[in-house]
Scaffold this motif. Structure first.
Motif, PDB file in Angstrom:
ATOM      1  N   ALA A 154      44.813  28.114  24.393  1.00 54.07           N
ATOM      2  CA  ALA A 154      43.510  28.386  25.019  1.00 54.07           C
ATOM      3  C   ALA A 154      43.701  28.770  26.489  1.00 54.07           C
ATOM      4  O   ALA A 154      43.070  29.721  26.980  1.00 54.07           O
ATOM      5  CB  ALA A 154      42.601  27.167  24.894  1.00 54.07           C
ATOM      6  N   ILE A 155      44.572  28.067  27.181  1.00 58.64           N
ATOM      7  CA  ILE A 155      44.815  28.376  28.599  1.00 58.64           C
ATOM      8  C   ILE A 155      45.411  29.777  28.732  1.00 58.64           C
ATOM      9  O   ILE A 155      45.007  30.562  29.602  1.00 58.64           O
ATOM     10  CB  ILE A 155      45.727  27.308  29.242  1.00 58.64           C
ATOM     11  CG1 ILE A 155      44.969  25.982  29.361  1.00 58.64           C
ATOM     12  CG2 ILE A 155      46.216  27.763  30.619  1.00 58.64           C
ATOM     13  CD1 ILE A 155      45.842  24.806  29.768  1.00 58.64           C
ATOM     14  N   ARG A 156      46.354  30.111  27.860  1.00 58.43           N
ATOM     15  CA  ARG A 156      46.940  31.457  27.932  1.00 58.43           C
ATOM     16  C   ARG A 156      45.882  32.523  27.636  1.00 58.43           C
ATOM     17  O   ARG A 156      45.864  33.591  28.240  1.00 58.43           O
ATOM     18  CB  ARG A 156      48.123  31.584  26.968  1.00 58.43           C
ATOM     19  CG  ARG A 156      49.333  30.764  27.417  1.00 58.43           C
ATOM     20  CD  ARG A 156      50.610  31.166  26.683  1.00 58.43           C
ATOM     21  NE  ARG A 156      50.519  30.913  25.268  1.00 58.43           N
ATOM     22  CZ  ARG A 156      50.507  31.854  24.311  1.00 58.43           C
ATOM     23  NH1 ARG A 156      50.605  33.129  24.624  1.00 58.43           N
ATOM     24  NH2 ARG A 156      50.418  31.515  23.048  1.00 58.43           N
ATOM     25  N   THR A 157      44.984  32.216  26.719  1.00 64.56           N
ATOM     26  CA  THR A 157      43.903  33.156  26.387  1.00 64.56           C
ATOM     27  C   THR A 157      42.984  33.358  27.586  1.00 64.56           C
ATOM     28  O   THR A 157      42.633  34.494  27.944  1.00 64.56           O
ATOM     29  CB  THR A 157      43.091  32.616  25.181  1.00 64.56           C
ATOM     30  OG1 THR A 157      43.966  32.410  24.097  1.00 64.56           O
ATOM     31  CG2 THR A 157      41.986  33.581  24.792  1.00 64.56           C
ATOM     32  N   VAL A 158      42.595  32.258  28.223  1.00 63.35           N
ATOM     33  CA  VAL A 158      41.699  32.364  29.389  1.00 63.35           C
ATOM     34  C   VAL A 158      42.416  33.101  30.527  1.00 63.35           C
ATOM     35  O   VAL A 158      41.815  33.941  31.214  1.00 63.35           O
ATOM     36  CB  VAL A 158      41.224  30.959  29.842  1.00 63.35           C
ATOM     37  CG1 VAL A 158      40.443  31.043  31.146  1.00 63.35           C
ATOM     38  CG2 VAL A 158      40.377  30.307  28.751  1.00 63.35           C
ATOM     39  N   LEU A 159      43.691  32.810  30.696  1.00 59.36           N
ATOM     40  CA  LEU A 159      44.446  33.460  31.773  1.00 59.36           C
ATOM     41  C   LEU A 159      44.492  34.980  31.568  1.00 59.36           C
ATOM     42  O   LEU A 159      44.345  35.753  32.518  1.00 59.36           O
ATOM     43  CB  LEU A 159      45.872  32.889  31.800  1.00 59.36           C
ATOM     44  CG  LEU A 159      46.745  33.252  32.995  1.00 59.36           C
ATOM     45  CD1 LEU A 159      46.115  32.760  34.300  1.00 59.36           C
ATOM     46  CD2 LEU A 159      48.135  32.633  32.832  1.00 59.36           C
ATOM     47  N   SER A 160      44.658  35.417  30.350  1.00 59.28           N
ATOM     48  CA  SER A 160      44.794  36.866  30.130  1.00 59.28           C
ATOM     49  C   SER A 160      43.447  37.568  29.963  1.00 59.28           C
ATOM     50  O   SER A 160      43.318  38.730  30.325  1.00 59.28           O
ATOM     51  CB  SER A 160      45.692  37.146  28.923  1.00 59.28           C
ATOM     52  OG  SER A 160      45.103  36.648  27.755  1.00 59.28           O
ATOM     53  N   LYS A 161      42.441  36.846  29.417  1.00 57.70           N
ATOM     54  CA  LYS A 161      41.188  37.552  29.094  1.00 57.70           C
ATOM     55  C   LYS A 161      39.938  36.992  29.758  1.00 57.70           C
ATOM     56  O   LYS A 161      38.863  37.572  29.638  1.00 57.70           O
ATOM     57  CB  LYS A 161      40.968  37.522  27.576  1.00 57.70           C
ATOM     58  CG  LYS A 161      42.059  38.237  26.776  1.00 57.70           C
ATOM     59  CD  LYS A 161      41.583  38.577  25.374  1.00 57.70           C
ATOM     60  CE  LYS A 161      41.994  37.526  24.368  1.00 57.70           C
ATOM     61  NZ  LYS A 161      41.608  37.771  23.004  1.00 57.70           N
ATOM     62  N   THR A 214      32.021  27.129  22.101  1.00 56.19           N
ATOM     63  CA  THR A 214      31.496  28.402  21.587  1.00 56.19           C
ATOM     64  C   THR A 214      31.788  29.572  22.519  1.00 56.19           C
ATOM     65  O   THR A 214      32.139  30.669  22.064  1.00 56.19           O
ATOM     66  CB  THR A 214      29.958  28.284  21.391  1.00 56.19           C
ATOM     67  OG1 THR A 214      29.709  27.168  20.547  1.00 56.19           O
ATOM     68  CG2 THR A 214      29.384  29.538  20.764  1.00 56.19           C
ATOM     69  N   LYS A 215      31.666  29.341  23.827  1.00 57.62           N
ATOM     70  CA  LYS A 215      31.884  30.446  24.780  1.00 57.62           C
ATOM     71  C   LYS A 215      33.311  30.989  24.656  1.00 57.62           C
ATOM     72  O   LYS A 215      33.525  32.208  24.563  1.00 57.62           O
ATOM     73  CB  LYS A 215      31.610  29.945  26.196  1.00 57.62           C
ATOM     74  CG  LYS A 215      31.840  30.983  27.287  1.00 57.62           C
ATOM     75  CD  LYS A 215      31.470  30.391  28.647  1.00 57.62           C
ATOM     76  CE  LYS A 215      31.826  31.326  29.779  1.00 57.62           C
ATOM     77  NZ  LYS A 215      31.546  30.734  31.102  1.00 57.62           N
ATOM     78  N   LEU A 216      34.271  30.093  24.644  1.00 61.94           N
ATOM     79  CA  LEU A 216      35.676  30.494  24.530  1.00 61.94           C
ATOM     80  C   LEU A 216      35.935  31.179  23.186  1.00 61.94           C
ATOM     81  O   LEU A 216      36.645  32.193  23.117  1.00 61.94           O
ATOM     82  CB  LEU A 216      36.553  29.241  24.673  1.00 61.94           C
ATOM     83  CG  LEU A 216      38.046  29.386  24.455  1.00 61.94           C
ATOM     84  CD1 LEU A 216      38.669  30.313  25.489  1.00 61.94           C
ATOM     85  CD2 LEU A 216      38.722  28.013  24.527  1.00 61.94           C
ATOM     86  N   GLU A 217      35.352  30.646  22.131  1.00 60.14           N
ATOM     87  CA  GLU A 217      35.571  31.218  20.797  1.00 60.14           C
ATOM     88  C   GLU A 217      34.927  32.597  20.682  1.00 60.14           C
ATOM     89  O   GLU A 217      35.564  33.553  20.223  1.00 60.14           O
ATOM     90  CB  GLU A 217      34.993  30.277  19.732  1.00 60.14           C
ATOM     91  CG  GLU A 217      35.761  28.962  19.611  1.00 60.14           C
ATOM     92  CD  GLU A 217      35.014  27.910  18.799  1.00 60.14           C
ATOM     93  OE1 GLU A 217      35.638  26.895  18.462  1.00 60.14           O
ATOM     94  OE2 GLU A 217      33.794  28.090  18.515  1.00 60.14           O
ATOM     95  N   ASN A 218      33.691  32.711  21.131  1.00 60.68           N
ATOM     96  CA  ASN A 218      32.959  33.985  20.952  1.00 60.68           C
ATOM     97  C   ASN A 218      33.396  35.062  21.932  1.00 60.68           C
ATOM     98  O   ASN A 218      33.550  36.222  21.559  1.00 60.68           O
ATOM     99  CB  ASN A 218      31.449  33.762  21.081  1.00 60.68           C
ATOM    100  CG  ASN A 218      30.893  33.027  19.872  1.00 60.68           C
ATOM    101  OD1 ASN A 218      31.639  32.739  18.924  1.00 60.68           O
ATOM    102  ND2 ASN A 218      29.610  32.712  19.911  1.00 60.68           N
ATOM    103  N   GLU A 219      33.593  34.664  23.197  1.00 59.53           N
ATOM    104  CA  GLU A 219      33.948  35.679  24.210  1.00 59.53           C
ATOM    105  C   GLU A 219      35.400  36.100  24.125  1.00 59.53           C
ATOM    106  O   GLU A 219      35.734  37.274  24.276  1.00 59.53           O
ATOM    107  CB  GLU A 219      33.732  35.095  25.619  1.00 59.53           C
ATOM    108  CG  GLU A 219      32.492  35.584  26.294  1.00 59.53           C
ATOM    109  CD  GLU A 219      32.460  35.120  27.749  1.00 59.53           C
ATOM    110  OE1 GLU A 219      33.495  35.124  28.435  1.00 59.53           O
ATOM    111  OE2 GLU A 219      31.342  34.762  28.178  1.00 59.53           O
TER     112      GLU A 219
END
Ligand code: NAD
Ligand code: TYD
Length: 355
Positions: A233-240, A302-307
């Protein structure tokens, strides 16, 4: 390169291992090595040419300024913190020093470095701050899970210090334009978890024939996420992730503490049965409740999953089995972790209750 702070801790060490296995960039791990910092958790990557360890404090301006100038990272992931609620009840000074003052000083250093970058590097840079769901306070049993807009209402010195750090990160973005991201995650569990937190403590105590100390009535609810899911999740937020935003991270795995302990006992009964044939459940003891004990945490991701399209890969059943198997197979790591300050801490905390 990226710089990870607090990388010798539970989540940071899992993050570095995952990062080196999946990403091209190298990692510098800046860690003070408090009682919770354990370089044995990174023994398998210590020889990797893309990994470097630097011992130091996030609040040491001179060191951090020098490191930033030398490494020229395109991202910082800030895990470094005092993280144990029970310790913050016994004394909060170090929580304020690292989580509040340390984070402030780190932001100041990073701002200085970032403002000197060229426009392209400035735009690409990210400061990701790792935080907790505990900043939102406690939920009633029937209340909806925390969203990113939930009011901050921290109840412990730990969560208050993390809330303060979140606000400082927010202000650095709004006031100075620093490209920040903040993540608020629920309780993690999995390999390399320091054995004073609920799940590793129960496993260690169970196999050592000690008591399993459940606070209060054992009905407090936590929302458990397997640690590698937090790392993805952290890597996802960092890149996107969108700059300046906060993202809640959780896998919808609410369990009360007694259920967690029962699950651990049942798995241990299956995987490492007691010599006398009795269940580990017989070792459960009820002890005095934690002062100010938050009743329930639950994350709406939901925000992390949908966005950003992230999904947890493990559910509680799969993750907890992996965790028990890991602790049973890694007795040497547990013994080494337990032979340090941990032992004194356990005596202070529980006295003879678990002896
Ligand atoms: P941890 O206590 O296992 O590790 C913290 C690490 O930070 C240690 O290696 C320690 O040596 C280092 N550190 C402490 N003070 C430092 C300082 N001043 N300078 C540099 N390094 C320092 O913690 P964890 O469980 O891995 O948590 C990591 C982060 O994730 C924390 O910010 C915590 O608030 C957050 N978080 C944890 C959980 C969880 O369930 N463990 C859940 C959500 C968020
Ligand atoms: P902990 O692992 O300390 O995480 P946090 O307080 O940050 O959620 O504790 C998880 C839950 O387990 C919490 O409700 C307190 C409870 N607990 C016990 O019942 N016994 C213990 O020995 C510990 C360490 C925790």
């Amino acid at each position: 390169m990226i710089i990870v702070t607090g990388g010798a801790g539970f989540i940071g060490s899992n993050f570095i291992r995952q990062w080196l296995a999946t990403e091209q960039d190298g990692v510098v791990n800046l860690d003070k090595l408090t009682y919770a910092g354990n370089l044995q958790s990174l023994a398998d990557v210590s020889g990797n040419p893309r990994y470097r360890f630097v011992q130091g404090d996030i609040g040491d301006r001179e060191l951090v300024d020098r490191l930033l100038a030398e490494v020229k990272p395109h991202a910082i992931v800030n895990f470094a913190a005092e993280s144990h609620v029970d310790r913050s009840i016994h004394g909060a000074a170090e929580f304020i020093e690292t989580n509040v003052v340390g984070t402030f000083r780190l932001i100041e250093s990073v701002r200085g470095y970032w403002s000197g970058l060229n426009e392209t590097d400035k735009a690409a840079f990210r400061f990701l701050h790792v935080s907790t769901d505990e900043v939102y306070g406690s939920l009633d049993f029937d209340a909806p899970a925390f969203t990113e807009t939930h009011t901050y209402a921290p109840n412990s010195p730990y969560s208050a210090s993390k809330a303060a750090s979140d606000h400082l990160v927010r202000a650095a973005h709004h006031t100075h334009g620093l490209p920040t991201l903040t993540t608020n995650c629920s309780n993690n569990y999995g390999p390399y978890h320091f054995p004073e937190k609920l799940i590793p403590l129960m496993i260690s105590n169970a196999v050592a024939g000690k008591g399993l100390p459940v606070y209060g009535d054992g009905k407090n609810v936590r929302d458990w996420l397997y640690v590698t899911d937090h790392c993805t999740a952290i890597r996802t937020v960092l890149s996107k992730g969108r700059i300046g935003e906060t993202y809640n991270i959780g896998g919808r795995n609410e369990r009360n503490n007694l259920d967690v302990v029962h699950t651990l006992c049942d798995l241990l009964d299956e995987l490492s049965p007691r010599a006398d044939g009795q269940s580990y459940r017989t070792q459960i003891t009820y002890v005095k409740d934690r002062p100010g004990h938050d009743r329930r945490y639950a994350i709406d991701a939901t925000k992390l999953e949908n966005e950003l399209g992230w999904r947890a890969e493990e559910n509680f059943e799969s993750g907890i089995r992996k965790t028990v198997e890991w602790y049973l197979a890694n007795g040497a790591w547990v013994a080494a972790a337990a032979s340090g300050e941990y032992r004194h801490w356990v005596e202070k905390q529980y006295g003879k209750a678990v002896a």
